[in-house]
Design a protein around this motif. Structure first.
Motif, mmCIF file in Angstrom:
data_model
loop_
_atom_site.group_PDB
_atom_site.id
_atom_site.type_symbol
_atom_site.label_atom_id
_atom_site.label_comp_id
_atom_site.label_asym_id
_atom_site.label_seq_id
_atom_site.Cartn_x
_atom_site.Cartn_y
_atom_site.Cartn_z
ATOM 1 N N LYS A 29 0.851 -1.190 0.000
ATOM 2 C CA LYS A 29 0.000 0.000 0.000
ATOM 3 C C LYS A 29 0.882 1.232 0.000
ATOM 4 N N GLU A 30 0.341 2.344 -0.511
ATOM 5 C CA GLU A 30 1.077 3.595 -0.457
ATOM 6 C C GLU A 30 1.203 4.054 0.985
ATOM 7 N N LYS A 37 6.325 6.071 -1.506
ATOM 8 C CA LYS A 37 6.829 4.846 -0.879
ATOM 9 C C LYS A 37 5.700 3.835 -0.714
ATOM 10 N N LEU A 38 6.076 2.561 -0.809
ATOM 11 C CA LEU A 38 5.117 1.479 -0.603
ATOM 12 C C LEU A 38 5.413 0.771 0.711
ATOM 13 N N VAL A 39 4.354 0.381 1.416
ATOM 14 C CA VAL A 39 4.465 -0.285 2.706
ATOM 15 C C VAL A 39 3.861 -1.680 2.590
ATOM 16 N N GLY A 105 6.085 -6.724 -8.771
ATOM 17 C CA GLY A 105 7.409 -7.197 -8.397
ATOM 18 C C GLY A 105 7.379 -8.579 -7.789
ATOM 19 N N PHE A 106 8.576 -9.089 -7.509
ATOM 20 C CA PHE A 106 8.742 -10.424 -6.960
ATOM 21 C C PHE A 106 9.586 -10.365 -5.703
ATOM 22 N N GLY A 107 9.470 -11.388 -4.879
ATOM 23 C CA GLY A 107 10.290 -11.493 -3.683
ATOM 24 C C GLY A 107 10.309 -12.921 -3.190
ATOM 25 N N LYS A 120 0.091 -3.823 -5.819
ATOM 26 C CA LYS A 120 -0.120 -2.557 -5.111
ATOM 27 C C LYS A 120 -1.621 -2.304 -5.025
ATOM 28 N N ILE A 121 -2.113 -2.119 -3.786
ATOM 29 C CA ILE A 121 -3.539 -1.828 -3.613
ATOM 30 C C ILE A 121 -3.731 -0.447 -2.994
#
Length: 121
Positions: A29-30, A37-39, A105-107, A120-121
């Motif tokens: 999330k933003e 930035k994303l959290v 993205g990946f992780g 991303k939501i």
């Protein structure tokens, strides 16, 4: 935009195609204080997937059942796909509100044996 070939290459490079890793949705999330930035906001195992040849997408779904997609079940059929299929976009349906979400993205989490697909939501 991530495509199937990106997924295949990242799985090979980051976890060496470890078949027991479970594919998991990672939710981002933003940041309320800084929208650039994303959290990290949580995760959920992915239950199903299918190729949509009309929209040219590989769609992952969270439907709440006990089935979990493993790297060992996902990758072998993709490796024998035609090159045009390798360029299909990766998408995710989380629920009715969050459907057709772009995978950004990946992780990985080696301790928990999870391979993450971030949205991303």
């Amino acid at each position: 935009m991530k495509v199937i070939i990106d997924l295949i290459e990242d799985i090979r490079e980051s976890i060496a195609n470890a078949e027991d890793f479970v594919l998991t949705a990672g939710l981002l999330k933003e940041d309320a204080n800084d929208p650039s930035k994303l959290v990290y906001a949580g995760e959920a195992p992915l239950n199903t997937h299918h190729l949509d040849e009309i929209r040219k997408q590989l769609i992952f779904e969270i439907d709440g059942n006990d089935t979990k997609i493993t790297v060992g079940a996902l990758i072998p059929p993709l490796l024998i796909s035609d090159m045009d299929v390798m360029m299909y976009e990766l998408r995710m349906d989380v629920n009715e509100q969050y459907s057709n979400m772009e995978i950004v993205g990946f992780g990985k989490n080696e301790e928990m044996k999870k391979y993450l697909l971030f949205i991303k939501i």
